[in-house]
Scaffold this active site. Structure first.
Site, PDB file in Angstrom:
ATOM      1  N   LYS A   1      -8.439   3.453  -2.597  1.00  0.00           N
ATOM      2  CA  LYS A   1      -8.064   3.072  -3.967  1.00  0.00           C
ATOM      3  C   LYS A   1      -9.286   3.074  -4.889  1.00  0.00           C
ATOM      4  O   LYS A   1      -9.201   3.491  -6.049  1.00  0.00           O
ATOM      5  CB  LYS A   1      -7.375   1.708  -3.963  1.00  0.00           C
ATOM      6  CG  LYS A   1      -6.023   1.686  -3.220  1.00  0.00           C
ATOM      7  CD  LYS A   1      -5.022   2.650  -3.831  1.00  0.00           C
ATOM      8  CE  LYS A   1      -3.601   2.410  -3.361  1.00  0.00           C
ATOM      9  NZ  LYS A   1      -2.635   3.334  -3.970  1.00  0.00           N
TER      10      LYS A   1
ATOM     11  N   TYR B   1      -7.727   1.177   3.003  1.00  0.00           N
ATOM     12  CA  TYR B   1      -6.882   1.177   1.801  1.00  0.00           C
ATOM     13  C   TYR B   1      -7.752   0.917   0.563  1.00  0.00           C
ATOM     14  O   TYR B   1      -7.661   1.633  -0.444  1.00  0.00           O
ATOM     15  CB  TYR B   1      -5.814   0.093   1.964  1.00  0.00           C
ATOM     16  CG  TYR B   1      -4.850  -0.076   0.818  1.00  0.00           C
ATOM     17  CD1 TYR B   1      -3.748   0.767   0.682  1.00  0.00           C
ATOM     18  CD2 TYR B   1      -5.015  -1.097  -0.113  1.00  0.00           C
ATOM     19  CE1 TYR B   1      -2.841   0.594  -0.363  1.00  0.00           C
ATOM     20  CE2 TYR B   1      -4.120  -1.277  -1.156  1.00  0.00           C
ATOM     21  CZ  TYR B   1      -3.036  -0.436  -1.275  1.00  0.00           C
ATOM     22  OH  TYR B   1      -2.145  -0.602  -2.307  1.00  0.00           O
TER      23      TYR B   1
END
Ligand SMILES: NC(=O)c1ccc[n+]([C@@H]2O[C@H](COP(=O)([O-])OP(=O)(O)OC[C@H]3O[C@@H](n4cnc5c(N)ncnc54)[C@H](OP(=O)(O)O)[C@@H]3O)[C@@H](O)[C@H]2O)c1
Length: 256
Positions: A165, A161
């Site tokens: 990002k 994640y």
């Protein structure tokens, strides 16, 4: 600048906007805010019933679509152009975590799923809105990343994640520079923690709630609405000279 010009800085009257992740949380809040400022908004996610309700409320249009599916992504912008006209604003708010495992144990499928939804889909959508924004002679793309793309968050493993990002910030600087000549601005908002479907269980557990309160300097629980101001600012003329930036909105988490 006149008083009238100042008042109009946030006006989005008649501009067509696409907001992904609009069936809940931040995306829904952003869609309402953009509509409140005059934009005609296409709301995008998988849950068609929720989208239809929101589209009715904000007098926009709903496009149900799985952003993890390249065919779904490919059909999205043409559907918006048919319904509302060429998009001038794209907010890539859809995103998710696919693993809670520590980095050494994340599977390649989990890593791939994460990157496909959080990084590949925003990239493909940016490519698709580009010709319309170039023809119009202006555009604003706002990606939604996370403070985890900037700092490690102890106790909450999220390597894929975080990587996806952080990738959005790299994409942002590069697109901003490549597309500046067309007056297309590209920025990213990096939220800290706020309550949503993704984080409800964290906020509701004694340990999680306490962890967040201890680590967030501002003395209030973050909400989706706390993130909206930065996004509508970047979407409109108030930010007409801002491009290539990642703006952190985190109640002070990364300032410590
Ligand atoms: N909450 C936080 O503390 C926090 C912190 C930092 C960053 N963020 C980021 O903020 C953004 C919004 O998250 P949120 O907290 O508001 O969570 P949320 O309420 O769970 O919203 C996520 C949205 O993404 C959509 N989505 C998920 N998978 C999708 C897919 N395959 N295709 C299309 N849409 C999909 C969901 O809709 P459907 O399920 O209907 O498809 C939903 O509308 C995300 O990018 C998240 O990573 C959140």
């Amino acid at each position: 600048m006149s008083i009238d010009d100042a008042a109009r800085m946030f006006d989005l009257d008649g501009r067509v906007a696409i907001v992904t992740g609009a069936s809940s949380g931040l995306g829904a809040a952003v869609a309402r805010a953009l509509a409140g400022l005059g934009a005609r908004v296409a709301v995008v996610a998988r849950r068609a019933d929720r989208l239809a309700e929101l589209a009715k409320e904000i007098e926009g249009t709903a496009v149900a679509c799985d952003l993890a599916d390249p065919a779904g992504v490919a059909s999205l912008v043409p559907a918006v152009v048919d319904a509302l006209g060429p998009p001038e604003i794209l907010v890539n708010a859809a995103g998710n975590r696919f693993s809670t495992a520590r980095a050494e144990s994340e599977t390649s499928d989990e890593i791939r799923d994460t990157v496909e939804l959080n990084l590949l889909a925003p990239f493909l959508l940016a490519q698709q809105v580009f010709p319309h924004m170039r023809t119009t002679g202006r555009g604003a793309i706002v990606n939604v990343s996370s403070i985890s793309g900037r700092v490690g968050v102890p106790g909450i493993p999220q390597a894929s994640y975080a990587a996806s990002k952080a990738g959005l910030s790299g994409l942002t600087t590069e697109l901003a520079v490549q597309w500046a000549r067309h007056s297309i601005r590209v920025n990213t908002v990096a939220p800290g923690f706020f309550r949503s479907e993704i984080t409800d269980s964290l906020y509701d557990s004694d340990r999680g709630g306490d962890y967040l309160r201890r680590n967030i300097p501002l003395p209030k629980e973050g909400t989706a609405e706390d993130m909206v101001g930065a996004i509508v600012w970047l979407a409109g003329d108030a930010a007409s000279y801002v491009t290539g930036q990642t703006i952190v909105v985190d109640g002070g988490w990364t300032a410590r």
